[in-house]
Design an enzyme around this catalytic site. Sequence first.
Site, mmCIF file in Angstrom:
data_model
loop_
_atom_site.group_PDB
_atom_site.id
_atom_site.type_symbol
_atom_site.label_atom_id
_atom_site.label_comp_id
_atom_site.label_asym_id
_atom_site.label_seq_id
_atom_site.Cartn_x
_atom_site.Cartn_y
_atom_site.Cartn_z
ATOM 1 N N GLY A 96 0.621 -1.439 -0.521
ATOM 2 C CA GLY A 96 0.120 0.210 0.269
ATOM 3 C C GLY A 96 1.086 1.099 0.133
ATOM 4 C CD GLU A 115 1.474 -9.017 1.884
ATOM 5 O OE1 GLU A 115 0.970 -10.319 2.078
ATOM 6 O OE2 GLU A 115 0.202 -8.737 1.804
ATOM 7 N N GLY A 124 4.185 -3.126 -3.667
ATOM 8 C CA GLY A 124 4.235 -3.598 -4.960
ATOM 9 C C GLY A 124 4.249 -2.557 -5.557
ATOM 10 N NE ARG A 125 -0.193 2.234 -5.692
ATOM 11 C CZ ARG A 125 -0.921 2.429 -6.460
ATOM 12 N NH1 ARG A 125 -1.341 2.106 -7.774
ATOM 13 N NH2 ARG A 125 -2.263 0.957 -6.473
ATOM 14 N NE ARG A 166 -2.796 1.758 -11.318
ATOM 15 C CZ ARG A 166 -2.762 3.243 -11.071
ATOM 16 N NH1 ARG A 166 -2.465 4.700 -11.805
ATOM 17 N NH2 ARG A 166 -3.591 4.035 -9.764
ATOM 18 C CE1 TYR A 212 -8.225 0.282 -9.584
ATOM 19 C CE2 TYR A 212 -6.957 -0.020 -11.666
ATOM 20 C CZ TYR A 212 -7.595 -0.543 -10.656
ATOM 21 O OH TYR A 212 -7.197 -1.571 -11.110
ATOM 22 C CB CYS A 234 -13.840 0.414 -30.462
ATOM 23 S SG CYS A 234 -13.392 0.488 -31.796
ATOM 24 C CD GLU A 235 -15.100 -0.457 -24.657
ATOM 25 O OE1 GLU A 235 -15.964 0.514 -23.509
ATOM 26 O OE2 GLU A 235 -15.688 -1.605 -24.854
HETATM 27 N N1 LLP Z 1 -1.126 -7.189 -0.712
HETATM 28 C C1 LLP Z 1 -1.942 -7.578 -0.631
HETATM 29 C C2 LLP Z 1 -2.953 -8.004 0.444
HETATM 30 C C3 LLP Z 1 -2.846 -6.537 -2.033
HETATM 31 O O1 LLP Z 1 -3.868 -7.531 -1.932
HETATM 32 C C4 LLP Z 1 -2.019 -5.735 -2.153
HETATM 33 C C5 LLP Z 1 -2.813 -5.151 -3.544
HETATM 34 C C6 LLP Z 1 -0.926 -5.488 -2.158
HETATM 35 C C7 LLP Z 1 0.557 -6.084 -1.067
HETATM 36 C C8 LLP Z 1 -0.071 -4.513 -2.683
HETATM 37 O O2 LLP Z 1 -0.469 -2.783 -2.830
HETATM 38 P P1 LLP Z 1 0.646 -2.198 -3.109
HETATM 39 O O3 LLP Z 1 1.889 -2.192 -2.616
HETATM 40 O O4 LLP Z 1 0.935 -1.799 -5.033
HETATM 41 O O5 LLP Z 1 -0.745 -1.064 -3.101
HETATM 42 N N2 LLP Z 1 -4.779 -2.309 -9.695
HETATM 43 C C9 LLP Z 1 -4.622 -1.932 -8.591
HETATM 44 C C10 LLP Z 1 -3.726 -1.906 -7.493
HETATM 45 C C11 LLP Z 1 -4.321 -2.808 -6.767
HETATM 46 C C12 LLP Z 1 -4.032 -3.360 -5.704
HETATM 47 C C13 LLP Z 1 -4.516 -4.948 -5.031
HETATM 48 N N3 LLP Z 1 -3.230 -4.887 -4.239
HETATM 49 C C14 LLP Z 1 -3.819 -0.274 -9.779
HETATM 50 O O6 LLP Z 1 -3.125 -0.552 -10.298
HETATM 51 O O7 LLP Z 1 -3.615 1.646 -8.192
#
Ligand code: LLP
Length: 424
Positions: free
Chosen positions: A249, A283, A285-286, A322, A326, A353-354
């Site tokens: 997050g 955890e 990601g982004r 995205r 969103y 086509c959207e």
């Molecule tokens: N852990 C869990 C349990 C999660 O559900 C997620 C993301 C993460 C870690 C990693 O989150 P991050 O650090 O990336 O914020 N597609 C959306 C984001 C969906 C996130 C889903 N879960 C977007 O493009 O903004």
Amino acid sequence: MTPFKRIEGKLHVEPQNFIAYRDGQLYMDGVSLAEIATQMGTPCYVYSRDRALANFWRLQGAFPSAEIHYSLKANANLALIGALAQAGAGMDAVSGGEIFRAVRAGVDPSRIVFAGVGKTISDLAYALDTGIGWFNVESASELARLVEMARNKGKRPRVALRINPDVQADTHHYIATGHARAKFGISLSEAQLLLNEYISSPDIDLSGLHIHIGSQLGTVQRTVEGVQAILPLIDAYPEQLLTLNLGGGFPVSYTGEPVPAADAFATALHRCLAGRSLRLLLEPGRYIVADAGVLLVSVEYVKPAPDGVIVVVDGGMTELIRPALYGAIHNVLPVREARTATRATSHVVGPICESADVLRADIALPPLQVGELLAVLHAGAYGAVMGSTYNARPRPPEILIEGEHWRMVRRRETWDDLIRLEVQ
Ligand code: LLP
């Protein structure tokens, strides 16, 4: 890393100037993006290994004792995750397919955590057989299924309960996961019952709690509230619940807007956890990959709009969903540095086509010619992985820059690839 002379555009989060103009062309690390586009065509994803690693180490610096599990869902390209694994990252998976990818990339299975509300029997069987590190269990019925499967297989998996603390994360409602109406996690009261029942189970090693209240979190405060809500559970089992997985997050600044830094999360969380010696898991990601990736597209047409121009490019919501999904705002930079100060209100749209297929609305861009290249920034997270072949569009290639060098780490799909699995 090459020091660049000047930077144009709002590159707020690039202390190392890893995306910058050099001799009139946009470079990423030591490589000209135009050169990549010339050789690979567009649309095309380009990732900076070194920026992803720098992000990883910055987060590790903020949380020195935490074990970082990179969230594969953000970008599961094998070469990229291999580099992160080599740097010491574990992985966070949400499907058997992601576990398979991580193992293929050389990740030690014991460094994989497995979350997700809908783990299938075959996914759980594969994860048990592979010997992954943690199962983040999201419901009582999943726990019962896992216990039975573990018993039958003679395994004793390590389990964390994912708690839904009922806090409303300040982020887009599609990616807020910690409120009571969200499908994720187990309520505090139900978790209490499950802990009573399973804490001494011979079939599973129930030794952690997991929390992830959302993605792209706007403040630290809600995370603190979430952790505070689950502390009574942890304190009720101080001998058994020794691990706290804080999820991901951590936000990134897409257009220069202020977002809390990783340090701010670390300071607040350490304060909130003071006095407890918990093993911390993260955890992200982004935070690791968003700004390490760009999507290169080419201008196909420019046509007038009531308030400026519509710039039709060869990539759109099939490559980067995205903005359409969103309302996310990504910066766009011309790859060739503008030589004039003239700017027009531009709407950069894809060919799909959207009407939602707008990569970036209302951006001031210099006059653009047909064939000119644009870089859509912060496309490294939730870009390629969320791509589709809608409108029978082959997926783009992915390029990894490794210092001064680059290589293709996924080839462009072909029309034949698109029909390969079908039967006529
Ligand atoms: N852990 C869990 C349990 C999660 O559900 C997620 C993301 C993460 C870690 C990693 O989150 P991050 O650090 O990336 O914020 N597609 C959306 C984001 C969906 C996130 C889903 N879960 C977007 O493009 O903004």
